[in-house]
Scaffold this active site. Structure first.
Site, PDB file in Angstrom:
ATOM      1  N   GLU A  94      86.632  50.564  92.152  1.00 12.41           N
ATOM      2  CA  GLU A  94      86.171  49.184  92.125  1.00 12.41           C
ATOM      3  C   GLU A  94      87.285  48.193  91.863  1.00 12.41           C
ATOM      4  O   GLU A  94      88.272  48.489  91.190  1.00 12.41           O
ATOM      5  CB  GLU A  94      85.100  49.045  91.065  1.00 12.41           C
ATOM      6  CG  GLU A  94      83.898  49.865  91.470  1.00 12.41           C
ATOM      7  CD  GLU A  94      82.645  49.434  90.774  1.00 12.41           C
ATOM      8  OE1 GLU A  94      81.580  49.630  91.356  1.00 12.41           O
ATOM      9  OE2 GLU A  94      82.734  48.900  89.668  1.00 12.41           O
ATOM     10  N   CYS A 107      91.089  42.387  88.776  1.00  5.47           N
ATOM     11  CA  CYS A 107      91.218  43.616  87.993  1.00  5.47           C
ATOM     12  C   CYS A 107      91.199  44.777  88.975  1.00  5.47           C
ATOM     13  O   CYS A 107      90.213  44.972  89.683  1.00  5.47           O
ATOM     14  CB  CYS A 107      90.032  43.682  87.023  1.00  5.47           C
ATOM     15  SG  CYS A 107      89.963  45.209  86.085  1.00  5.47           S
ATOM     16  N   CYS A 114      89.852  59.397  85.954  1.00  6.40           N
ATOM     17  CA  CYS A 114      90.984  59.323  85.022  1.00  6.40           C
ATOM     18  C   CYS A 114      91.008  60.586  84.173  1.00  6.40           C
ATOM     19  O   CYS A 114      89.968  61.062  83.724  1.00  6.40           O
ATOM     20  CB  CYS A 114      90.848  58.101  84.116  1.00  6.40           C
ATOM     21  SG  CYS A 114      92.237  57.918  82.974  1.00  6.40           S
ATOM     22  N   CYS A 118      89.063  59.047  77.545  1.00  5.87           N
ATOM     23  CA  CYS A 118      88.744  58.353  76.292  1.00  5.87           C
ATOM     24  C   CYS A 118      87.232  58.439  76.036  1.00  5.87           C
ATOM     25  O   CYS A 118      86.440  58.408  76.977  1.00  5.87           O
ATOM     26  CB  CYS A 118      89.185  56.899  76.364  1.00  5.87           C
ATOM     27  SG  CYS A 118      90.951  56.742  76.634  1.00  5.87           S
ATOM     28  N   CYS A 121      84.796  55.621  77.504  1.00 10.04           N
ATOM     29  CA  CYS A 121      85.058  55.107  78.854  1.00 10.04           C
ATOM     30  C   CYS A 121      84.329  55.925  79.905  1.00 10.04           C
ATOM     31  O   CYS A 121      84.489  57.145  79.970  1.00 10.04           O
ATOM     32  CB  CYS A 121      86.561  55.126  79.133  1.00 10.04           C
ATOM     33  SG  CYS A 121      86.968  54.616  80.811  1.00 10.04           S
ATOM     34  N   SER A 205      97.920  47.784  82.025  1.00 10.25           N
ATOM     35  CA  SER A 205      97.238  48.224  80.806  1.00 10.25           C
ATOM     36  C   SER A 205      97.350  49.737  80.721  1.00 10.25           C
ATOM     37  O   SER A 205      97.065  50.450  81.686  1.00 10.25           O
ATOM     38  CB  SER A 205      95.767  47.814  80.871  1.00 10.25           C
ATOM     39  OG  SER A 205      95.064  48.352  79.779  1.00 10.25           O
ATOM     40  N   SER A 227      96.129  49.929  75.113  1.00  8.15           N
ATOM     41  CA  SER A 227      94.776  50.181  74.616  1.00  8.15           C
ATOM     42  C   SER A 227      94.871  50.946  73.305  1.00  8.15           C
ATOM     43  O   SER A 227      95.075  52.156  73.291  1.00  8.15           O
ATOM     44  CB  SER A 227      93.997  50.980  75.661  1.00  8.15           C
ATOM     45  OG  SER A 227      93.840  50.188  76.807  1.00  8.15           O
ATOM     46  N   LEU A 228      94.719  50.238  72.215  1.00 13.68           N
ATOM     47  CA  LEU A 228      94.956  50.820  70.893  1.00 13.68           C
ATOM     48  C   LEU A 228      93.674  51.467  70.347  1.00 13.68           C
ATOM     49  O   LEU A 228      93.642  52.660  70.061  1.00 13.68           O
ATOM     50  CB  LEU A 228      95.472  49.722  69.963  1.00 13.68           C
ATOM     51  CG  LEU A 228      96.281  50.140  68.752  1.00 13.68           C
ATOM     52  CD1 LEU A 228      97.445  51.039  69.108  1.00 13.68           C
ATOM     53  CD2 LEU A 228      96.783  48.895  68.007  1.00 13.68           C
ATOM     54  N   HIS A 229      92.655  50.672  70.130  1.00 11.12           N
ATOM     55  CA  HIS A 229      91.312  51.144  69.755  1.00 11.12           C
ATOM     56  C   HIS A 229      91.180  51.807  68.394  1.00 11.12           C
ATOM     57  O   HIS A 229      90.084  52.196  67.995  1.00 11.12           O
ATOM     58  CB  HIS A 229      90.723  52.101  70.802  1.00 11.12           C
ATOM     59  CG  HIS A 229      90.793  51.590  72.198  1.00 11.12           C
ATOM     60  ND1 HIS A 229      90.348  50.337  72.552  1.00 11.12           N
ATOM     61  CD2 HIS A 229      91.286  52.147  73.341  1.00 11.12           C
ATOM     62  CE1 HIS A 229      90.540  50.170  73.855  1.00 11.12           C
ATOM     63  NE2 HIS A 229      91.114  51.242  74.344  1.00 11.12           N
ATOM     64  N   ASN A 308      81.118  48.211  76.095  1.00  4.67           N
ATOM     65  CA  ASN A 308      80.040  48.179  77.070  1.00  4.67           C
ATOM     66  C   ASN A 308      79.384  49.537  77.107  1.00  4.67           C
ATOM     67  O   ASN A 308      79.979  50.481  77.623  1.00  4.67           O
ATOM     68  CB  ASN A 308      80.589  47.834  78.459  1.00  4.67           C
ATOM     69  CG  ASN A 308      80.928  46.380  78.546  1.00  4.67           C
ATOM     70  OD1 ASN A 308      80.097  45.518  78.325  1.00  4.67           O
ATOM     71  ND2 ASN A 308      82.189  46.103  78.831  1.00  4.67           N
ATOM     72  N   CYS A 351      84.114  45.804  81.553  1.00  2.00           N
ATOM     73  CA  CYS A 351      85.055  46.902  81.295  1.00  2.00           C
ATOM     74  C   CYS A 351      84.337  48.222  81.071  1.00  2.00           C
ATOM     75  O   CYS A 351      83.357  48.272  80.347  1.00  2.00           O
ATOM     76  CB  CYS A 351      85.845  46.654  80.020  1.00  2.00           C
ATOM     77  SG  CYS A 351      86.722  45.156  80.057  1.00  2.00           S
TER      78      CYS A 351
HETATM   79  N1  SAH Z   1      93.650  53.298  81.637  1.00  2.00           N
HETATM   80  C1  SAH Z   1      94.110  52.030  81.230  1.00  2.00           C
HETATM   81  C2  SAH Z   1      93.576  50.895  82.057  1.00  2.00           C
HETATM   82  C3  SAH Z   1      92.121  50.943  82.471  1.00  2.00           C
HETATM   83  S1  SAH Z   1      90.931  50.792  81.190  1.00  2.00           S
HETATM   84  C4  SAH Z   1      93.814  51.805  79.765  1.00  2.00           C
HETATM   85  O1  SAH Z   1      93.092  52.590  79.175  1.00  2.00           O
HETATM   86  O2  SAH Z   1      94.369  50.839  79.214  1.00  2.00           O
HETATM   87  C5  SAH Z   1      90.985  49.055  80.826  1.00  2.00           C
HETATM   88  C6  SAH Z   1      90.470  48.693  79.455  1.00  2.00           C
HETATM   89  O3  SAH Z   1      89.040  48.853  79.359  1.00  2.00           O
HETATM   90  C7  SAH Z   1      91.054  49.572  78.371  1.00  2.00           C
HETATM   91  O4  SAH Z   1      91.481  48.818  77.266  1.00  2.00           O
HETATM   92  C8  SAH Z   1      89.892  50.434  78.017  1.00  2.00           C
HETATM   93  O5  SAH Z   1      90.038  50.980  76.758  1.00  2.00           O
HETATM   94  C9  SAH Z   1      88.730  49.493  78.151  1.00  2.00           C
HETATM   95  N2  SAH Z   1      87.433  50.188  78.224  1.00  2.00           N
HETATM   96  C10 SAH Z   1      87.152  51.383  78.770  1.00  2.00           C
HETATM   97  N3  SAH Z   1      85.847  51.686  78.638  1.00  2.00           N
HETATM   98  C11 SAH Z   1      85.269  50.649  77.982  1.00  2.00           C
HETATM   99  C12 SAH Z   1      83.947  50.355  77.562  1.00  2.00           C
HETATM  100  N4  SAH Z   1      82.944  51.199  77.813  1.00  2.00           N
HETATM  101  N5  SAH Z   1      83.744  49.187  76.927  1.00  2.00           N
HETATM  102  C13 SAH Z   1      84.743  48.325  76.718  1.00  2.00           C
HETATM  103  N6  SAH Z   1      86.004  48.538  77.096  1.00  2.00           N
HETATM  104  C14 SAH Z   1      86.287  49.691  77.720  1.00  2.00           C
HETATM  105 FE1  SF4 Z   2      91.393  56.425  81.432  1.00  2.00          FE
HETATM  106 FE2  SF4 Z   2      91.754  53.941  80.452  1.00  2.00          FE
HETATM  107 FE3  SF4 Z   2      89.277  55.024  80.643  1.00  2.00          FE
HETATM  108 FE4  SF4 Z   2      90.985  55.970  78.825  1.00  2.00          FE
HETATM  109  S1  SF4 Z   2      90.120  53.901  78.916  1.00  2.00           S
HETATM  110  S2  SF4 Z   2      89.685  57.204  80.203  1.00  2.00           S
HETATM  111  S3  SF4 Z   2      92.910  55.812  79.937  1.00  2.00           S
HETATM  112  S4  SF4 Z   2      90.638  54.519  82.346  1.00  2.00           S
END
Ligand code: SAH
Ligand code: SF4
Length: 390
Positions: A94, A107, A114, A118, A121, A205, A227-229, A308, A351
């Protein structure tokens, strides 16, 4: 016998010049060709009126300009526009356009699926399918810029108002695990004979692929979001599995090294707000200590992303009051902090939702088969539905 056509969207400026040289053409022809492709959105060589007929014939015989096919095209009530693109073998990715007052941000995705996986995600939950090619990455910008212009009646070329002013690699996939194609696409975004975007307006990112952060600083430094989290290794190990390989101390050190080459003087840390997991004041204070009080403070901004939710995650979004309080702790420490607005909720463009329609592979495949049937019947434009919901 069919000959394989060379997709010119796969080439960075140097490679396009080499290709043209191979056809016996001078370098300025490559520049002209590149402008036709990336500034005028041309895909038909016959349109390229200032190229000699003989060159156009050579190009027609051996080359093509092809971005991934559009499976669907939706516009949300807030103007967010989302395309689902066919990248073959039942895979779809997308691309999302987010209009704001003084800018338009695209975006884009860099991988189908991937491998980082994570916890929060939905792309990660799909698993890894494959890396996108240069044409599939830059093709998203190429397609979106000229689709947006067509829908608004804006002429192609440098005179027409540019629709996409910023690009973020925050769609599906981990850009730094698809390094070479990502960098080639970045170079095209920055090139004056293509999109001419400034480095500050293009953001990669990453979940924290440390060696590749260093390589990016040398090969093509653009703005960096990490992406720290999580505020400590134990927590981050559970949320971003890559942390076990590149723990926080190494990640922070690589951010500092990156800043020596970066076009901006800060790193953006993204932080997904997960109810009861990483969102207490204590976590916020630990974060401040991580980026401020360590041996190496990292100049940074924070971008808090309300999680989300998707069905299988078992996680919840922090409530707004919690997000506000968390942001306050960071701001009280003098760290610029923004809370990301969720955009395009009604079309699943927020996201981590980007995999929504893609999760069920059989469903996507069925849809694509149907689309092919319909397009045979009603012409290639069929299925490019633009839904505007009020
Ligand atoms: N792989 C890269 C870029 C794609 S993800 C990364 O992880 O940085 C882009 C952003 O969306 C990242 O910061 C990711 O952590 C965030 N993201 C992924 N799933 C999400 C969700 N369910 N809710 C909010 N943010 C999310
Ligand atoms: Fe991959 Fe980014 Fe999603 Fe983590 S947040 S699974 S690195 S797309």
């Amino acid at each position: 016998m069919t000959t394989q056509l060379t997709n010119l969207l796969d080439f960075d400026p140097a490679q396009l010049a080499a290709y043209c040289a191979g056809l016996g053409e001078k370098p300025f022809r490559a520049k002209q060709l590149q402008r036709w492709i990336h500034q005028f959105g041309a895909s038909d060589f016959d349109e390229m009126s200032d190229l000699a007929k003989s060159l156009r014939e050579k190009l027609k015989a051996g080359a093509t300009i092809a971005a991934p096919a559009i499976i669907s095209d939706h516009t949300s009530a807030d103007g967010t526009r989302k395309w689902l693109l066919d990248v073959g073998q039942g895979n779809a990715v997308e691309t999302v356009f987010i209009p704001e007052e003084n800018r338009g941000t695209l975006c884009i995705s860099t991988q189908a699926g991937c491998a980082v996986n994570c916890r929060f995600c939905s792309t990660g939950k799909q698993g890894f399918s494959r890396n996108l090619t240069v044409a599939e990455i830059i093709g998203q910008l190429w397609m979106a810029e000229f689709e947006l212009r067509r829908s608004k009646g804006i002429e192609p070329g440098p005179k027409g108002e540019r629709q996409i002013t910023n690009v973020v690699m925050m769609g599906m996939g981990e850009p730094l695990l698809n390094f070479e194609p990502t960098v080639t696409a970045l170079k095209l975004m920055l090139d004056d004979n293509a999109y001419g975007l400034s480095r500050r307006r293009v953001t990669v990112s990453t979940s924290g692929v440390v060696p590749m952060i260093d390589k990016l600083s040398q090969d093509c430094p653009v703005a960096l979001a990490v992406s720290l989290h999580a505020s400590n290794d134990a927590l981050r190990d559970g949320l971003v599995p890559l942390n076990r390989k590149y723990p926080l101390v190494e990640l922070m050190a690589s951010c500092l090294r990156y800043l020596e080459y970066a076009p901006r003087d800060f790193i953006t840390f993204e932080y997904c707000m997960l109810d009861g997991v990483n969102d207490t004041d204590e976590h916020a204070r630990e974060l401040v200590a991580l980026v401020r009080n360590g041996a190496m403070p990292v100049p940074c901004k924070f971008n808090l992303i309300p999680f989300n939710p998707f069905p299988e995650s078992g996680l919840k979004r922090s409530n707004n009051a919690r997000i506000k309080a968390f942001a306050q702790v960071l701001m009280d420490a003098g760290i610029v902090t923004t809370v990301r607005k969720t955009r395009g909720d009604d079309i699943d463009a927020a996201c981590g939702q980007l995999a929504g329609e893609v999760q069920d592979r059989t469903k996507v495949q069925e849809r694509m088969q149907k689309m092919v049937e319909y397009q045979k019947k009603f012409g290639p434009g069929f299925g490019r539905i633009v839904e505007v919901r009020k």
